[in-house]
Write a protein that holds these residues in place. Sequence first.
Motif: not given
Length: 690
Positions: A13-17, A123-125
């Motif tokens: 996910r995007e941290t600064f969404w 920070w994926t998968g």
Amino acid sequence: MRYVAQAEGTVTRETFWTISGVGEVLFYYLAAVAVLVFLYGVYDRVARYTRGADDPFDRLDDLPGRVLSATRTVFSNVNQFDRDLYGGLMHAFIFWGFLTLLIGTTILGIDMDIARKVGESFWTGDFYLAYSLTMDAMGLLFVVGIGMALYRRYWVRNERLWGKHTGPEDHLFVWALFVLGVGGYLTEGLRILGTGFPDFETVSFVGWFVADVFALAGMSESLAVDLYWWAWWSHALVALAFVAAIPYAKPFHMLSSYANVVARDDRAGKRLPGVPDDASPEEIGYTGVEDFTWKDRLDQDACTKCGRCSSVCPAKASGRPLDPRDVILDLKAYREALGAGDAEEQPIIADGGTSVINSETMESCMACMACMDACPVDIEHLKQFTEMNRRLTESGQMDANVQDAMMNVFQNGNTFGDPERKRPDWTDDLDFEVPDARDQPVEYVWYVGDYPSYDERNRRIARALATVFERAGVDYGILYEDEQTAGNDVRRVGEEGLYEMLVEDNAAAIQDCEFDSIVCTDPHAYNTFANEYPEFDACEWSGDDVFHYTQVVADLAEQGVLGLDGTELDYTVTYHDPCHLGRYNDVFEAPRELVRATGADLFEMPRNRSDSFCCGGGGGGLWMEVEEETKPSEERLREALEDTDAGEAVEKFVVACPMCATMYEDGRKTGGYEDDIEVIGLTELLAEAL
């Protein structure tokens, strides 16, 4: 607002969404400010400790070992579970939940500010999925713990959580944690709803549940996107404000408590610091905040106002004007107010007039160490209490009855004021002669003590023990009139000079004998001979050479030399753990083994072993006349008759301390228990069985 969609199928996910580039810069700026404010606050706290007086004990020897031990203690929450399962679980949930969220935030920062700058995000998968699952699970534990805290404080209104020092910071602290925990899940739920419920986000089961609730309530994805921005910033600002506030308010205990456990003295209370040889009477004890050592200041800062010490204090329970928590916090409040210029200097302690602590408060202390045993962060109350007693002594403000007892000790070597030549009179009624350790080599020098020597009730205890020694063939001897008061309680009421004189005289008398070990009738004498005398140059023995009689006799019973087979007596009894034998020195099982060896049926009181309730005689209490709502001895006898499994069937109240015998005999009379239960010394029980 910015809405950057993640790549199709990417598990992350995007941290600064929804947060703009300017918003990112502003966040980093505020984070830097929060960290700087935090670091300055920690620096200022440490600087205050360095301005404290030197501590007499080496607090930082074997630092790696201390750190490891403190880490085990703090991370296991073992002290929190003592006497309070609910509180232990509550604190463990909060501690581990908070720690996990802190670690998770750190991991995210490393990914954002390091990994992505030099390579690819990790920070994926699967890592992201495991991370999200762990954070949601431990975050839920954190929220449950905070809920338990709120329930106990505001719904149950647990008495020990409320006191004169309860203030806004206590409420802000617990509600800030609640807002952080719940706010994180609300923010996560908005994100999951706003991004269309990505399948992989089911691992964030709490956030997914919150998102489902929002959807069922009719919230659209677009509204979730709009609300997320507000929720994200609200959560971020509360978190940054919390970080910045840590060194300035109650949250600082997260650091000071750990440091306090690292710097603890494993023999705190058992031994007390001496007075410098060059100290004038005006410099002895607490005369001002400049006398607080750095450890005293750390003790004061480590206090979380939990009230555990207050809840176990026998002085407070009996209605005396002492609350251990308030004393520590009063000292802290005065120190901080003086440092901020908000208070004028006044005596730390005085008998009448204006002072931080009133003399009656300290005179109420029984030196039982229950407060220290209950404290989860190892605050050393008794050390600070003794310094205040020393100031009262040096300024001539000691309790009149205690003064009389001290004068008796000075003139006659005993608290009764009787001639020294009468000390061995208790031996006259025996049909054998008690050996003189001054005239012949012995295995054990038996230090009899004041009460077994001079008090008629306790002379029976001494004669019974002598009978047991004779029956078992113990190689022992006594000092006759060369014995003087050991001084354990003399020291704890603040008479350090007299105590040091007793150390020199008793050490000289004992060391003139040829012996292997010392055995004591009185746990108070046992404590000071084992833990304090060896600190003085006049003493040549070590703590390993000193025993309480229960330890020696239990060994004899195990060897079979007493001839007891466990069928001799048919009594229903309970046993009282003396503070100086049990809580001070961890001697719990030897007395119980001896009770069982007589055949008596032993039933435990609810408060036993280290949780035992003081008789009221320690710390000079035996010599004082104080106003009490209920005497500790009366409360303890009530507990024996009403709260043991045997109830009123308990016939005998067994003690292994002469002071306890004196206090409980008095409690039987004043409490109206003379026809209900008999107070009996353990030596008397053994002698009867033999």
